[in-house]
Write an enzyme that holds these catalytic residues in place. Structure first.
Site, mmCIF file in Angstrom:
data_model
loop_
_atom_site.group_PDB
_atom_site.id
_atom_site.type_symbol
_atom_site.label_atom_id
_atom_site.label_comp_id
_atom_site.label_asym_id
_atom_site.label_seq_id
_atom_site.Cartn_x
_atom_site.Cartn_y
_atom_site.Cartn_z
ATOM 1 N N ASN A 9 0.872 -1.179 0.000
ATOM 2 C CA ASN A 9 0.000 0.000 0.000
ATOM 3 C C ASN A 9 0.906 1.224 0.000
ATOM 4 O O ASN A 9 1.527 1.527 1.016
ATOM 5 C CB ASN A 9 -0.896 -0.024 1.244
ATOM 6 N N LYS A 11 0.058 4.265 -0.218
ATOM 7 C CA LYS A 11 -0.562 5.448 0.410
ATOM 8 C C LYS A 11 -0.334 6.677 -0.477
ATOM 9 O O LYS A 11 -0.349 6.553 -1.699
ATOM 10 C CB LYS A 11 -0.033 5.623 1.837
ATOM 11 N N HIS A 93 -9.395 1.325 4.901
ATOM 12 C CA HIS A 93 -8.136 1.490 5.624
ATOM 13 C C HIS A 93 -8.372 2.416 6.817
ATOM 14 O O HIS A 93 -9.154 3.361 6.736
ATOM 15 C CB HIS A 93 -7.061 2.077 4.690
ATOM 16 N N GLU A 95 -6.743 4.747 7.947
ATOM 17 C CA GLU A 95 -6.481 6.163 7.680
ATOM 18 C C GLU A 95 -7.692 6.815 7.005
ATOM 19 O O GLU A 95 -7.935 8.004 7.195
ATOM 20 C CB GLU A 95 -5.197 6.291 6.834
ATOM 21 N N GLU A 163 -5.166 -4.824 10.543
ATOM 22 C CA GLU A 163 -4.115 -3.832 10.754
ATOM 23 C C GLU A 163 -4.372 -3.076 12.057
ATOM 24 O O GLU A 163 -5.166 -2.106 12.072
ATOM 25 C CB GLU A 163 -4.095 -2.824 9.596
ATOM 26 N N GLY A 169 2.844 2.248 10.797
ATOM 27 C CA GLY A 169 3.803 3.340 10.644
ATOM 28 C C GLY A 169 4.517 3.722 11.919
ATOM 29 O O GLY A 169 5.164 4.766 11.994
ATOM 30 N N SER A 209 3.665 -2.193 10.240
ATOM 31 C CA SER A 209 5.111 -2.257 10.442
ATOM 32 C C SER A 209 5.718 -3.614 10.076
ATOM 33 O O SER A 209 6.635 -4.095 10.757
ATOM 34 C CB SER A 209 5.491 -1.869 11.883
HETATM 35 P P1 13P Z 1 3.270 0.328 7.553
HETATM 36 O O1 13P Z 1 3.745 -0.966 6.978
HETATM 37 O O2 13P Z 1 4.003 1.529 7.006
HETATM 38 O O3 13P Z 1 3.192 0.291 9.051
HETATM 39 O O4 13P Z 1 1.744 0.537 7.023
HETATM 40 C C1 13P Z 1 0.852 -0.503 7.176
HETATM 41 C C2 13P Z 1 -0.374 -0.142 6.446
HETATM 42 O O5 13P Z 1 -1.128 0.732 6.853
HETATM 43 C C3 13P Z 1 -0.665 -0.854 5.196
HETATM 44 O O6 13P Z 1 -1.954 -0.591 4.732
#
Ligand code: 13P
Length: 252
Positions: A9, A11, A93, A95, A163, A169, A209
């Site tokens: 992803n 982002k 997601h 976010e 997640e 992150g 992560s």
């Molecule tokens: P990270 O791997 O950067 O922690 O992000 C995970 C994520 O949100 C994947 O959708």
């Protein structure tokens, strides 16, 4: 029985210059045993589609609208993503749930729209740190799962991504015991709702992560069928060892 899936992803990262990394990832895995999916910013989809045709990398988007068309400034329909070359889309997601106040009901409508347009939906679930500390994790996951996954889900058109928000992150990864507990729970709930056929064929990814250093131990956990990787999917150097670890992981 379930094909493993390594999904990236990106982002809100990546411009035309980043297509070199897309190319490098495709080249590094001409015949990976696992499925590979890269969910890129919408602006890169049609460019990457040309690049990825004939490779083993599946192209995905990161969100879609629940309606097929209409007065929705700034949004993209699932059919538009298909036309741009996507075969999958992430919905729900954390976010987007947080930054755009998306409810599980909206996520379900998006997943259904994605499936109707022929896209595989990657439906994300996850608890906050406060919810985990209050011992509410399984209740939160149960609620998100039942409200976000449409009745039309199948093992082909749907992937679930667990997640935990606090692990995204942050460099904080859930422990293997925490991951296993939630993945086993999701599997049991899918089987209860959809029966063994869909319940056992739907892939469940872990995200939060995931890095080259921790991938192998995560992929050994029960009911982990792969990963949804953020930061470490942005470069071939980081993504390749994760794919390699997944290819080598035991059936679980
Ligand atoms: P990270 O791997 O950067 O922690 O992000 C995970 C994520 O949100 C994947 O959708």
């Amino acid at each position: 029985m379930r094909r493993k899936l390594a999904a990236g992803n990106w982002k809100m990262n990546g411009t035309r210059a980043s297509l070199a990394e897309v190319q490098a990832i495709a080249k590094a895995h001409p015949a990976a045993q696992s499925d590979l999916l890269l969910c890129l910013p919408a602006t890169l989809l049609s460019l990457a589609a040309d690049q990825l045709s004939g490779t083993s990398v599946i192209l995905g988007a990161q969100d879609c609208h629940s309606e097929p068309s209409g007065a929705h400034t700034g949004d993209l329909s699932a059919a538009m993503l298909v036309e741009a070359g996507a075969r999958a889309v992430i919905v729900g997601h954390s976010e987007r749930r947080e930054n755009h106040e998306e409810s599980s009901e909206l996520v379900r409508a998006k997943a259904r729209a994605a499936n109707e347009a022929g896209l595989m939906s990657v439906i994300c679930l996850g608890e906050s740190l406060a919810q985990r500390e209050a011992a509410n994790t399984l209740d939160i996951i149960a609620g998100q799962l039942s409200a976000s996954v449409p009745d039309t889900a199948t093992g082909e058109n749907t992937v679930i991504a667990y997640e935990p928000i606090w692990a995204i992150g942050t460099g904080m990864t859930a422990t293997t015991a925490q991951i296993g507990e939630v993945h086993d729970f999701i599997r049991a709930r899918l089987e209860r709702r959809f029966g063994a056929g869909v319940g056992l064929s739907t892939r469940i990814l872990y995200g939060g992560s995931v890095k080259p250093a921790n991938a192998a131990e995560i992929f050994a956990v029960s009911n982990v069928d792969g990963a949804l990787v953020g930061g470490a999917s942005l470069t071939q150097a980081d993504f390749t060892p994760i794919v390699t670890a997944l290819d080598a992981a035991p059936e679980n």
